[in-house]
Design a protein around this motif. Structure first.
Motif, PDB file in Angstrom:
ATOM      1  N   TYR A 381      -4.285   0.493   5.426  1.00 21.78           N
ATOM      2  CA  TYR A 381      -5.586   0.706   4.796  1.00 21.78           C
ATOM      3  C   TYR A 381      -5.442   1.627   3.586  1.00 21.78           C
ATOM      4  O   TYR A 381      -4.641   2.577   3.607  1.00 21.78           O
ATOM      5  CB  TYR A 381      -6.567   1.356   5.774  1.00 21.78           C
ATOM      6  CG  TYR A 381      -6.783   0.586   7.048  1.00 21.78           C
ATOM      7  CD1 TYR A 381      -7.744  -0.413   7.128  1.00 21.78           C
ATOM      8  CD2 TYR A 381      -6.019   0.859   8.185  1.00 21.78           C
ATOM      9  CE1 TYR A 381      -7.946  -1.128   8.311  1.00 21.78           C
ATOM     10  CE2 TYR A 381      -6.208   0.159   9.363  1.00 21.78           C
ATOM     11  CZ  TYR A 381      -7.168  -0.838   9.418  1.00 21.78           C
ATOM     12  OH  TYR A 381      -7.354  -1.536  10.592  1.00 21.78           O
ATOM     13  N   ASN A 382      -6.205   1.354   2.557  1.00 24.09           N
ATOM     14  CA  ASN A 382      -6.422   2.336   1.499  1.00 24.09           C
ATOM     15  C   ASN A 382      -7.596   3.219   1.936  1.00 24.09           C
ATOM     16  O   ASN A 382      -8.429   2.798   2.750  1.00 24.09           O
ATOM     17  CB  ASN A 382      -6.780   1.654   0.173  1.00 24.09           C
ATOM     18  CG  ASN A 382      -5.667   0.764  -0.323  1.00 24.09           C
ATOM     19  OD1 ASN A 382      -4.497   1.104  -0.245  1.00 24.09           O
ATOM     20  ND2 ASN A 382      -6.039  -0.410  -0.829  1.00 24.09           N
ATOM     21  N   TYR A 383      -7.674   4.424   1.391  1.00 22.50           N
ATOM     22  CA  TYR A 383      -8.822   5.254   1.739  1.00 22.50           C
ATOM     23  C   TYR A 383      -9.245   6.129   0.572  1.00 22.50           C
ATOM     24  O   TYR A 383      -8.474   6.441  -0.326  1.00 22.50           O
ATOM     25  CB  TYR A 383      -8.524   6.132   2.962  1.00 22.50           C
ATOM     26  CG  TYR A 383      -7.524   7.254   2.747  1.00 22.50           C
ATOM     27  CD1 TYR A 383      -7.923   8.482   2.208  1.00 22.50           C
ATOM     28  CD2 TYR A 383      -6.184   7.097   3.098  1.00 22.50           C
ATOM     29  CE1 TYR A 383      -7.013   9.511   2.023  1.00 22.50           C
ATOM     30  CE2 TYR A 383      -5.271   8.120   2.921  1.00 22.50           C
ATOM     31  CZ  TYR A 383      -5.687   9.327   2.385  1.00 22.50           C
ATOM     32  OH  TYR A 383      -4.785  10.348   2.202  1.00 22.50           O
ATOM     33  N   THR A 384     -10.516   6.485   0.621  1.00 25.85           N
ATOM     34  CA  THR A 384     -11.061   7.521  -0.252  1.00 25.85           C
ATOM     35  C   THR A 384     -11.608   8.606   0.657  1.00 25.85           C
ATOM     36  O   THR A 384     -11.979   8.349   1.815  1.00 25.85           O
ATOM     37  CB  THR A 384     -12.186   6.984  -1.148  1.00 25.85           C
ATOM     38  OG1 THR A 384     -13.231   6.456  -0.334  1.00 25.85           O
ATOM     39  CG2 THR A 384     -11.655   5.902  -2.091  1.00 25.85           C
ATOM     40  N   GLY A 389     -14.700  15.788   3.455  1.00 27.85           N
ATOM     41  CA  GLY A 389     -13.820  15.199   4.452  1.00 27.85           C
ATOM     42  C   GLY A 389     -14.333  13.936   5.098  1.00 27.85           C
ATOM     43  O   GLY A 389     -13.965  13.622   6.235  1.00 27.85           O
ATOM     44  N   VAL A 390     -15.148  13.157   4.392  1.00 29.62           N
ATOM     45  CA  VAL A 390     -15.620  11.872   4.905  1.00 29.62           C
ATOM     46  C   VAL A 390     -14.731  10.764   4.340  1.00 29.62           C
ATOM     47  O   VAL A 390     -14.586  10.628   3.121  1.00 29.62           O
ATOM     48  CB  VAL A 390     -17.090  11.611   4.516  1.00 29.62           C
ATOM     49  CG1 VAL A 390     -17.535  10.244   5.015  1.00 29.62           C
ATOM     50  CG2 VAL A 390     -17.988  12.705   5.090  1.00 29.62           C
ATOM     51  N   PHE A 391     -14.125   9.974   5.233  1.00 33.15           N
ATOM     52  CA  PHE A 391     -13.157   8.953   4.844  1.00 33.15           C
ATOM     53  C   PHE A 391     -13.785   7.566   4.877  1.00 33.15           C
ATOM     54  O   PHE A 391     -14.537   7.228   5.797  1.00 33.15           O
ATOM     55  CB  PHE A 391     -11.957   8.968   5.800  1.00 33.15           C
ATOM     56  CG  PHE A 391     -11.010  10.117   5.598  1.00 33.15           C
ATOM     57  CD1 PHE A 391      -9.771   9.930   5.015  1.00 33.15           C
ATOM     58  CD2 PHE A 391     -11.371  11.398   5.997  1.00 33.15           C
ATOM     59  CE1 PHE A 391      -8.888  10.987   4.837  1.00 33.15           C
ATOM     60  CE2 PHE A 391     -10.500  12.459   5.826  1.00 33.15           C
ATOM     61  CZ  PHE A 391      -9.262  12.262   5.240  1.00 33.15           C
ATOM     62  N   LYS A 392     -13.450   6.772   3.853  1.00 31.92           N
ATOM     63  CA  LYS A 392     -13.827   5.373   3.800  1.00 31.92           C
ATOM     64  C   LYS A 392     -12.563   4.539   3.662  1.00 31.92           C
ATOM     65  O   LYS A 392     -11.743   4.770   2.761  1.00 31.92           O
ATOM     66  CB  LYS A 392     -14.758   5.094   2.610  1.00 31.92           C
ATOM     67  CG  LYS A 392     -15.096   3.620   2.411  1.00 31.92           C
ATOM     68  CD  LYS A 392     -15.867   3.050   3.588  1.00 31.92           C
ATOM     69  CE  LYS A 392     -16.234   1.581   3.360  1.00 31.92           C
ATOM     70  NZ  LYS A 392     -16.897   0.986   4.549  1.00 31.92           N
ATOM     71  N   SER A 409      -7.720  -5.548  17.226  1.00 31.53           N
ATOM     72  CA  SER A 409      -8.816  -6.097  16.414  1.00 31.53           C
ATOM     73  C   SER A 409     -10.087  -5.257  16.475  1.00 31.53           C
ATOM     74  O   SER A 409     -10.792  -5.108  15.471  1.00 31.53           O
ATOM     75  CB  SER A 409      -9.108  -7.544  16.819  1.00 31.53           C
ATOM     76  OG  SER A 409      -9.485  -7.631  18.185  1.00 31.53           O
ATOM     77  N   ARG A 410     -10.411  -4.698  17.637  1.00 32.15           N
ATOM     78  CA  ARG A 410     -11.638  -3.889  17.731  1.00 32.15           C
ATOM     79  C   ARG A 410     -11.497  -2.580  16.943  1.00 32.15           C
ATOM     80  O   ARG A 410     -12.457  -2.134  16.308  1.00 32.15           O
ATOM     81  CB  ARG A 410     -11.984  -3.613  19.190  1.00 32.15           C
ATOM     82  CG  ARG A 410     -12.479  -4.845  19.917  1.00 32.15           C
ATOM     83  CD  ARG A 410     -13.034  -4.522  21.287  1.00 32.15           C
ATOM     84  NE  ARG A 410     -13.430  -5.731  21.984  1.00 32.15           N
ATOM     85  CZ  ARG A 410     -13.891  -5.757  23.237  1.00 32.15           C
ATOM     86  NH1 ARG A 410     -14.008  -4.633  23.931  1.00 32.15           N
ATOM     87  NH2 ARG A 410     -14.229  -6.918  23.794  1.00 32.15           N
ATOM     88  N   LEU A 416     -13.038  -0.606   9.311  1.00 31.24           N
ATOM     89  CA  LEU A 416     -13.652  -1.153   8.106  1.00 31.24           C
ATOM     90  C   LEU A 416     -15.173  -1.000   8.081  1.00 31.24           C
ATOM     91  O   LEU A 416     -15.782  -0.972   7.008  1.00 31.24           O
ATOM     92  CB  LEU A 416     -13.287  -2.633   7.971  1.00 31.24           C
ATOM     93  CG  LEU A 416     -11.801  -2.947   7.737  1.00 31.24           C
ATOM     94  CD1 LEU A 416     -11.591  -4.450   7.628  1.00 31.24           C
ATOM     95  CD2 LEU A 416     -11.275  -2.242   6.488  1.00 31.24           C
ATOM     96  N   ALA A 417     -15.788  -0.890   9.260  1.00 28.91           N
ATOM     97  CA  ALA A 417     -17.256  -0.873   9.328  1.00 28.91           C
ATOM     98  C   ALA A 417     -17.839   0.534   9.298  1.00 28.91           C
ATOM     99  O   ALA A 417     -19.055   0.688   9.143  1.00 28.91           O
ATOM    100  CB  ALA A 417     -17.710  -1.587  10.591  1.00 28.91           C
ATOM    101  N   ASN A 418     -16.989   1.555   9.428  1.00 27.44           N
ATOM    102  CA  ASN A 418     -17.492   2.919   9.544  1.00 27.44           C
ATOM    103  C   ASN A 418     -16.835   3.856   8.536  1.00 27.44           C
ATOM    104  O   ASN A 418     -15.663   3.679   8.182  1.00 27.44           O
ATOM    105  CB  ASN A 418     -17.221   3.472  10.946  1.00 27.44           C
ATOM    106  CG  ASN A 418     -17.987   2.760  12.022  1.00 27.44           C
ATOM    107  OD1 ASN A 418     -19.051   3.199  12.429  1.00 27.44           O
ATOM    108  ND2 ASN A 418     -17.438   1.636  12.506  1.00 27.44           N
ATOM    109  N   THR A 419     -17.596   4.833   8.085  1.00 31.72           N
ATOM    110  CA  THR A 419     -16.983   6.003   7.472  1.00 31.72           C
ATOM    111  C   THR A 419     -16.769   7.009   8.596  1.00 31.72           C
ATOM    112  O   THR A 419     -17.550   7.049   9.565  1.00 31.72           O
ATOM    113  CB  THR A 419     -17.861   6.606   6.367  1.00 31.72           C
ATOM    114  OG1 THR A 419     -19.157   6.896   6.904  1.00 31.72           O
ATOM    115  CG2 THR A 419     -17.993   5.658   5.187  1.00 31.72           C
ATOM    116  N   VAL A 420     -15.710   7.802   8.504  1.00 29.75           N
ATOM    117  CA  VAL A 420     -15.363   8.664   9.635  1.00 29.75           C
ATOM    118  C   VAL A 420     -15.019  10.073   9.160  1.00 29.75           C
ATOM    119  O   VAL A 420     -14.665  10.296   7.991  1.00 29.75           O
ATOM    120  CB  VAL A 420     -14.167   8.096  10.436  1.00 29.75           C
ATOM    121  CG1 VAL A 420     -14.479   6.705  10.964  1.00 29.75           C
ATOM    122  CG2 VAL A 420     -12.904   8.073   9.592  1.00 29.75           C
ATOM    123  N   THR A 421     -15.118  11.004  10.087  1.00 32.68           N
ATOM    124  CA  THR A 421     -14.640  12.374   9.874  1.00 32.68           C
ATOM    125  C   THR A 421     -13.578  12.683  10.917  1.00 32.68           C
ATOM    126  O   THR A 421     -13.531  12.049  11.985  1.00 32.68           O
ATOM    127  CB  THR A 421     -15.788  13.393   9.996  1.00 32.68           C
ATOM    128  OG1 THR A 421     -16.362  13.294  11.310  1.00 32.68           O
ATOM    129  CG2 THR A 421     -16.857  13.149   8.942  1.00 32.68           C
TER     130      THR A 421
END
Length: 450
Positions: A381-384, A389-392, A409-410, A416-421
């Motif tokens: 994955y690429n990320y921003t 500190g919120v990752f996409k 798969s889950r 891909l569906a969430n931004t995370v900390t």
């Protein structure tokens, strides 16, 4: 012409010298020197009436501490900090000092040091065939007035033994003495929130958080770590070294741990409840407590921590029901109906950070021989990341290799569906990494930090 005559005369003079006038720099034969070296080592080992305090880093794992006494019957009695049992059970075995590349100290029957070299992974958790990559044969290096130094013959790790004092011997030989000393340090770190020391850098006071991994994990166990922000308040400085428990605290092996230009060599009790770190000059640094972690977890990716681990069928404390559902789809899905035809008896998920290129790789490992070998499916994955500190995450490379694309798969959908900390989660003195969905905070997964 006169010069030629002069040189000729000198040559004649040299040729006429008696062979008996040469004096060898070596006044002993090689076998005599070796015998003297062996005698010196034997004498040294028997010279400490209070025994020896030993430290030994392993090549593959952490560092370990020992208390040893040697006698004229070529017996060594030993305690070790591997487990509660080894720290409380004096084990007697035999030793020899014999000729090798130098004078070699050999532990020739099984003892606590032998456990680290045991090739059976079921004994202490080492790698099958090589254990912790440690030795039972050591080559003599040198002695000082209070210490003797050896190096392992195969794995080249230093075995350092220092003469114990009468007070130290009393702790080691008391009932539960060594075990209680070890557990006191463990309890301090389990009960102290975010321990740290203050270090002066010019006119700035820096804070270095201290963590002590007390497990025997090959990859992270028996290591001490100092981590904190540098003078600019942005760059994270992190340093890790192996350590050994002793009767008075902790000895950092391999010459110590360097942080902020200071070499820390040990932890000792200043009084009954105050623990301090000491540098190579003897300067004292009181270990304090902070309510909050000194450095946010997301700032430590690629420095202190390279990734996270979800081990086989293990759901760590702090994971919510929704988070467990995602992870268990992998762990319980290493079966033919999910993988597409193959069943596995071991698997794990590894998160590996590449902060330089802002990428995260999720590796799904599967094995049919309990983890000795296997196959890896990788998703990149690429990320921003925001300043908060919120990752996409976005997809760089779809699942490739191995057999765990579907079991992953889950987790892939979640990524891909969430931004995370990312944050810390502490349970019973153990530190975990916590990943939480911003969109749905009831989805939380915790992992071992690596």
């Amino acid at each position: 012409m006169k010069k030629l005559i002069y040189l000729f005369v000198i040559c004649l003079g040299l040729a006429g010298c008696s062979k008996d006038s040469f004096v060898s720099n070596f006044d002993q034969k090689p076998e005599e020197r070796m015998a003297a070296s062996i005698a010196e080592v034997n004498t040294s080992l028997l010279s400490s009436t209070n025994g020896w305090i030993g430290t030994l880093p392993t090549n593959a794992g952490g560092g370990y501490g020992f208390y040893m006494t040697f006698n004229n019957n070529q017996e060594v009695s030993m305690l070790g900090d591997l487990t509660d049992a080894t720290s409380n059970t004096l084990r007697t075995s035999t030793f020899r000092v014999k000729t090798g590349l130098g004078a070699d100290l050999i532990f020739d029957t099984y003892n606590h040091i032998s456990i680290l070299a045991d090739p059976n992974s079921g004994v202490f958790g080492g790698t099958t065939g090589t254990g912790f990559r440690s030795d039972v044969e050591f080559t003599y290096v040198k002695s000082t007035s209070d210490s003797i130094f050896f190096v392992g013959k195969a794995y080249r790790q230093p075995l350092v033994m220092v003469k114990a004092t009468a007070a130290q011997k009393a702790i080691y030989t008391a009932t539960d003495g060594y075990k209680n000393a070890i557990n006191k340090i463990k309890t301090f770190f389990a009960n102290t929130n975010n321990p740290y020391v203050e270090v002066t850098s010019g006119s700035t006071i820096l804070k270095a958080g201290i963590s002590l991994n007390v497990t025997n994990s090959l990859t992270v166990g028996k290591r001490i770590n100092f981590t904190g922000l540098g003078p600019d308040g942005k760059v994270v400085n992190s340093s890790t070294q192996k350590y050994a428990f002793d009767a008075e605290g902790v000895t950092i092996v391999n010459g110590g741990l360097v942080w902020g230009g200071i070499t820390f060599v040990k932890l000792r009790w200043k009084d009954a409840t105050t623990l301090a770190a000491y540098d190579s000059t003897g300067k004292e640094y009181i270990i304090k407590s902070s309510i909050a972690p000194l450095v946010p977890l997301f700032q430590l990716w690629g420095t202190k921590y390279n990734g996270m681990l979800s081990d086989y069928k293990t759901i760590y404390p702090g994971t919510t029901t929704k988070g467990a559902d995602i992870l268990n789809y992998f762990h319980n899905g290493l079966i033919a109906s999910v993988t597409g035809g193959f069943t596995f008896n071991y698997g794990r998920i590894n998160f590996v950070w590449n902060t330089t290129n802002k990428r995260l790789t999720v590796n799904g490992f599967s094995s049919q021989n309990g983890g000795t070998s296997g196959w890896i499916t990788a998703i990149i994955y690429n990320y921003t990341v925001t300043d908060a500190g919120v990752f996409k995450f976005t997809l760089n490379t779809a699942a490739s290799g191995g057999y765990t694309a579907n079991p992953l798969s889950r987790l892939h959908t979640f990524m891909l569906a969430n931004t995370v900390t990312f944050d810390y989660y502490i349970d019973n003195g153990n530190l975990y990494g916590k990943m939480t969905s911003v969109e749905d905070p009831t989805i939380v997964m915790t992992f071992l930090l690596q």
